[in-house]
Motif scaffolding. Sequence first.
Motif, short mmCIF file in Angstrom:
data_model
loop_
_atom_site.label_atom_id
_atom_site.label_comp_id
_atom_site.label_asym_id
_atom_site.label_seq_id
_atom_site.Cartn_x
_atom_site.Cartn_y
_atom_site.Cartn_z
N PHE A 202 29.54 -45.30 -78.11
CA PHE A 202 30.89 -45.03 -77.62
C PHE A 202 31.95 -45.69 -78.50
O PHE A 202 32.94 -45.07 -78.89
CB PHE A 202 31.05 -45.52 -76.18
N ASP A 203 31.76 -46.97 -78.85
CA ASP A 203 32.79 -47.67 -79.62
C ASP A 203 32.99 -47.04 -80.98
O ASP A 203 34.11 -46.98 -81.50
CB ASP A 203 32.43 -49.16 -79.76
N GLN A 204 31.91 -46.53 -81.58
CA GLN A 204 32.03 -45.91 -82.90
C GLN A 204 32.67 -44.52 -82.79
O GLN A 204 33.48 -44.13 -83.63
CB GLN A 204 30.67 -45.82 -83.56
N MET A 205 32.30 -43.76 -81.75
CA MET A 205 32.92 -42.44 -81.56
C MET A 205 34.41 -42.58 -81.26
O MET A 205 35.22 -41.71 -81.62
CB MET A 205 32.23 -41.69 -80.42
N ALA A 206 34.80 -43.68 -80.64
CA ALA A 206 36.21 -43.89 -80.27
C ALA A 206 36.99 -44.67 -81.33
O ALA A 206 38.18 -44.96 -81.13
CB ALA A 206 36.28 -44.63 -78.93
N ALA A 207 36.33 -44.97 -82.46
CA ALA A 207 36.96 -45.85 -83.46
C ALA A 207 38.28 -45.32 -83.99
O ALA A 207 39.19 -46.09 -84.31
CB ALA A 207 35.98 -46.08 -84.62
N ASN A 208 38.43 -43.99 -84.08
CA ASN A 208 39.68 -43.39 -84.58
C ASN A 208 40.56 -42.88 -83.45
O ASN A 208 41.47 -42.07 -83.67
CB ASN A 208 39.37 -42.26 -85.55
N GLY A 209 40.28 -43.33 -82.21
CA GLY A 209 41.11 -42.96 -81.08
C GLY A 209 40.82 -41.58 -80.51
O GLY A 209 41.69 -40.98 -79.84
N TRP A 210 39.60 -41.05 -80.73
CA TRP A 210 39.26 -39.71 -80.23
C TRP A 210 39.54 -39.62 -78.73
O TRP A 210 39.03 -40.39 -77.93
CB TRP A 210 37.79 -39.44 -80.54
N ARG A 211 40.33 -38.64 -78.33
CA ARG A 211 40.76 -38.50 -76.94
C ARG A 211 39.60 -38.15 -76.00
O ARG A 211 39.70 -38.39 -74.79
CB ARG A 211 41.83 -37.41 -76.83
N HIS A 212 38.54 -37.58 -76.56
CA HIS A 212 37.44 -37.10 -75.71
C HIS A 212 36.20 -38.00 -75.81
O HIS A 212 35.10 -37.57 -75.45
CB HIS A 212 37.07 -35.66 -76.10
N ALA A 213 36.39 -39.21 -76.27
CA ALA A 213 35.23 -40.11 -76.42
C ALA A 213 34.55 -40.39 -75.08
O ALA A 213 33.32 -40.43 -74.99
CB ALA A 213 35.67 -41.42 -77.09
N ASP A 214 35.35 -40.56 -74.02
CA ASP A 214 34.77 -40.81 -72.69
C ASP A 214 33.96 -39.61 -72.23
O ASP A 214 32.85 -39.76 -71.70
CB ASP A 214 35.87 -41.11 -71.67
N ALA A 215 34.52 -38.42 -72.41
CA ALA A 215 33.81 -37.21 -72.01
C ALA A 215 32.51 -37.05 -72.80
O ALA A 215 31.46 -36.69 -72.24
CB ALA A 215 34.71 -35.99 -72.21
N TRP A 216 32.57 -37.34 -74.09
CA TRP A 216 31.36 -37.24 -74.91
C TRP A 216 30.31 -38.24 -74.44
O TRP A 216 29.12 -37.91 -74.34
CB TRP A 216 31.69 -37.51 -76.38
N SER A 217 30.72 -39.46 -74.13
CA SER A 217 29.76 -40.49 -73.71
C SER A 217 29.02 -40.06 -72.45
O SER A 217 27.82 -40.36 -72.30
CB SER A 217 30.50 -41.80 -73.47
N LYS A 218 29.69 -39.35 -71.55
CA LYS A 218 29.03 -38.88 -70.33
C LYS A 218 28.04 -37.77 -70.62
O LYS A 218 27.01 -37.64 -69.94
CB LYS A 218 30.09 -38.42 -69.33
N ILE A 219 28.33 -36.96 -71.63
CA ILE A 219 27.39 -35.90 -72.02
C ILE A 219 26.15 -36.51 -72.68
O ILE A 219 25.01 -36.09 -72.43
CB ILE A 219 28.07 -34.91 -72.98
N ALA A 220 26.36 -37.52 -73.51
CA ALA A 220 25.27 -38.17 -74.25
C ALA A 220 24.61 -39.25 -73.38
O ALA A 220 24.53 -40.42 -73.76
CB ALA A 220 25.80 -38.76 -75.55
N ASN A 221 24.13 -38.84 -72.22
CA ASN A 221 23.67 -39.79 -71.21
C ASN A 221 22.15 -39.99 -71.19
O ASN A 221 21.56 -40.26 -70.15
CB ASN A 221 24.15 -39.35 -69.83
N ASP A 222 21.53 -39.86 -72.35
CA ASP A 222 20.08 -40.08 -72.44
C ASP A 222 19.79 -40.73 -73.78
O ASP A 222 20.64 -40.77 -74.67
CB ASP A 222 19.34 -38.75 -72.31
N VAL A 223 18.55 -41.22 -73.94
CA VAL A 223 18.17 -41.77 -75.24
C VAL A 223 17.98 -40.61 -76.22
O VAL A 223 17.74 -39.46 -75.83
CB VAL A 223 16.88 -42.62 -75.15
N ALA A 224 18.09 -40.90 -77.49
CA ALA A 224 18.02 -39.88 -78.53
C ALA A 224 16.59 -39.41 -78.77
O ALA A 224 15.63 -40.15 -78.52
CB ALA A 224 18.59 -40.43 -79.83
N PRO A 225 16.44 -38.18 -79.25
CA PRO A 225 15.12 -37.79 -79.76
C PRO A 225 14.83 -38.59 -81.03
O PRO A 225 15.69 -39.31 -81.54
CB PRO A 225 15.29 -36.30 -80.08
#
Length: 424
Positions: A202-225
């Motif tokens: 989350f902190d890296q996705m939001a590093a440039n102030g992305w307005r949808h970082a919170d929404a993205w974090s909720k979508i990415a709600n599992d561990v990675a393949p």
Amino acid sequence: MPVGTKQRLKQSTYEVVELCAGAGGQALGLERAGFEHQLAIELDEHACSTLLMNRPNWDVRTGDVADTQVWKPADFEGVDLLAGGVPCPPFSIAGKQLGASDERDLFAWAVEQVATIRPRALMLENVRGLSTPRFAPYRQRILDRLAVLGYEPFWRLLSASDYGVPQLRPRFVLIALRKEDAPYFSWPSPAEFAPSVGMALFDQMAANGWRHADAWSKIANDVAPTIVGGSKKHGGADLGPTRAKAAWLQLGVDGKGIANEPPARSAPHPLKTPPRLTIEMVSRLQGWNRGEWEFSGRKTAQYRQIGNAFPPPVAQAIGKSIVSAFDHIELSSTSTTQTQADPLYDLLRRHPEGVSENSLLNEIPPATSEQLGKWLSSLALDFNIDIRTVNGERIFKLGDFRGFLGQEDHFRHEYIEQHRSRVS
């Protein structure tokens, strides 16, 4: 577990020689666990540059780990730990699971170095494929060899997510210890928690102030393949084959490439245009902490190094278990090794003079001639099978192991000489 024995005086550090060290994922984890590197060997020049960039005082050698011009195993006799992540393609589905017939196979060779180095412990990791029934005979040969050398082995399939890494990444790990240390070994307990991709990045996705970082974090709600580093022979930096890319897309990530920067403030919603990961994000998903490790080379070279690495937290957890065994810290329970036997291999091994086809069919029900032929073809990838005809009936005899153990006339040498720049 021995009863009434005294705990050994702990050492502050232990020494390790690491084979096929890559970019240092296993190295960093073992360092965290209390090991000091006497030597690290790696074929890839970018990875060697990475190791020296981060640990300039280490003895890092570039070249084929099986080349005695690069290093001599006898010079490191008695080191505490011999460790490594030898090539995976011989056991992977993508590599066609050729095992000992694959010119890149170094697993049995690495085990053989125990005879010369006589370390207190051996640690080797590889892909999940090595744990499958296809390689039961190969694994049994490893166990038999270690027993002859006086070591007790432990096999286990571990997932990185069980040790706090936000990624599945199953790896098959072999640990072998001397008889006096083995009773004190236990596999590390799983961590209580593994963050999701959204939490980890989350902190890296939001590093440039992305307005949808919170929404993205909720979508990415599992561990990675599992992150796929890939081969030098194929493509650039992306997150793997079609199935892997589909799994990433479910997490709101475009897996078709690697971005240079996090999303801009005005970047679209992830459901419209999923963001790509940066190199720094991929390293976080592999278990590196932010800013603790630099990677040499351009983007594709960096991505390959990270994607092919062993996650540092997993190596750290295993390393601590090995240290506990060295220190003879008493356990409440001990680890055991359970192996899946291969009936064909076992039968041929028990009858060194050979076994008739009818006997094989009778001893391994409900095998058919067609099934037997497939099993023999699979076994022949790892062992020579001698076939002769006696009174009209075929007799099968188990021959020598086909894998590379250091033989000067092995087919591996020609392959490495011709294709070194493409070997990964």
